[in-house]
Design an enzyme around this catalytic site. Sequence first.
Site, mmCIF file in Angstrom:
data_model
loop_
_atom_site.group_PDB
_atom_site.id
_atom_site.type_symbol
_atom_site.label_atom_id
_atom_site.label_comp_id
_atom_site.label_asym_id
_atom_site.label_seq_id
_atom_site.Cartn_x
_atom_site.Cartn_y
_atom_site.Cartn_z
ATOM 1 C CB CYS A 1 -5.386 3.481 -5.495
ATOM 2 S SG CYS A 1 -6.838 4.548 -5.338
ATOM 3 C CD GLU B 1 -0.773 0.062 -6.705
ATOM 4 O OE1 GLU B 1 -1.598 0.969 -6.551
ATOM 5 O OE2 GLU B 1 -0.755 -0.972 -6.004
ATOM 6 C CD GLU C 1 -9.841 2.151 -3.808
ATOM 7 O OE1 GLU C 1 -9.216 1.626 -4.764
ATOM 8 O OE2 GLU C 1 -9.390 3.074 -3.126
ATOM 9 C CG LEU C 2 -8.193 -4.198 -2.872
ATOM 10 C CD1 LEU C 2 -8.168 -5.671 -3.197
ATOM 11 C CD2 LEU C 2 -7.846 -3.942 -1.409
ATOM 12 N N GLY C 3 -5.370 -1.776 -5.090
ATOM 13 C CA GLY C 3 -4.384 -1.094 -5.917
ATOM 14 C C GLY C 3 -4.835 -0.884 -7.349
ATOM 15 C CB SER D 1 -1.331 -3.124 -0.704
ATOM 16 O OG SER D 1 -1.381 -4.080 0.341
#
Length: 484
Positions: free
Chosen positions: A285, A379, A251-253, A230
Amino acid sequence: MTLLDSGVWAGKLFGDGWADAGATRPVTEPATGDRLGTVGLATAEDAARAAARAAEAQRGWAALPPARRAGVLRRAGELLTEHAAEAEEWLVREAGSVRAKAAFEVGLAVGEFFECAGLSTHPQGEVLTSEEARWSLARRRPAGVVSVIAPFNFPLLLALRSVAPALALGNAVLLKPDPRTAVSGGVVIARIFEEAGLPPGVLHLLPGDGEVGRAVVEAPQVRVVSFTGSTPVGRAIGEQAGRLLKRAHLELGGNNALVVLPGADVGKAASAGAFGSYLHQGQICMTTGRHIVHESLLEEYTAALAAKAAALPVGDPARADVALGPLIDRGQLERVHRIVTESVAAGATLAAGGESDGACYRATVLSGVTTDMPAWREEVFGPVAPVLGFATLEEAARIVDDCEYGLSVGILGDVGTAMKLADRIESGKVHINEQTVGDEPNAPFGGVKASGTGSRFGGARANAEAFTETQWVTIRPDIADYPF
């Protein structure tokens, strides 16, 4: 004995073989609540010891001939191929994956092993020009110890896409999977590498809570942190790594947009939209979180998408042929429903779904949304598809970019128009005439804005940049003359 026989790993941590953990956690099937086994839990002290041992083991691993490291990666790929059914079953039962998703994930993981095997023998630098009478080289060296913190949704793949290249390039790895998927996202990887001949101490499995996460970042031996998860947690890890002068790949949302252009085939577009929003219950994601449809097709597209959503069966993927399985836990189920009900209360219309079925949430379509509604702004990480219309290409570009995230965009319809739109938007990935979910082991993967730091995984160049340091080397035929 099978590869994943629980007698090997139950209640244990992996590093120099398997050793009893000081604490344990039940492995729970989200669809039923049944107990599937017991995993060991690490502590911050375990992480500190593992980091010290990994730094020691890394030197020997990096010194091996490249073909030896490549051989371990290739053998790992062969082993996962041979034991694919076991890995898939754990993904179905522990992660709530439907069987098609589980098979897709294992297939991509096999590809990661074979793709990364080539990294060991890939060129590791370049020859530079120099104004001096010398050779000048830039060579890639292993970073040292890499910490990998991985999520629950694609637990095997999203851990392995950092673990495999880091190991192939001569690093040691501390792997902290999400405790909810510590078998499919941790034990599977540890057992595969153990059987493939990875030397002891090079890979450590450390399931645990946030305290363990902080420990695998703070350990002085760790030089690179690879986190997938997240955005709020990613921000905290980025701040922590920055203070410690460590590289963090985040590497996120995402709240990804699917744009349906005028003239697009509505039936095919709705099929793409449904796949993008409902694969793995929307817990990806790259999930299609926003459907942006030209006003000439809006009503028809919404009806087609709602019809597909209503027809998708939900249930326990281990016991029935379903399209949507359970959400990972009760907290996530309640969060998804809250977002839907708040959006409906704000004026959105339920075109399909909007209700839970046991541990599952039915595929949902929301029409009449506005850009300030929770289902549009947040998200969701659930099977929810809000639909909004647009009139012009300029408006579509503005709606796409009016979002804190920038991970993936799909554009359906005329290719020339799609290319013009693609040139106007901010996104780490753009897929023309495909939905938003897509990955390949040789393709650089990452996002911009709140979706990450722009770091990439995948392919030789991106992986080398992620998991090595560049060292400048000069060589003269004789000792240089100096004026002192």
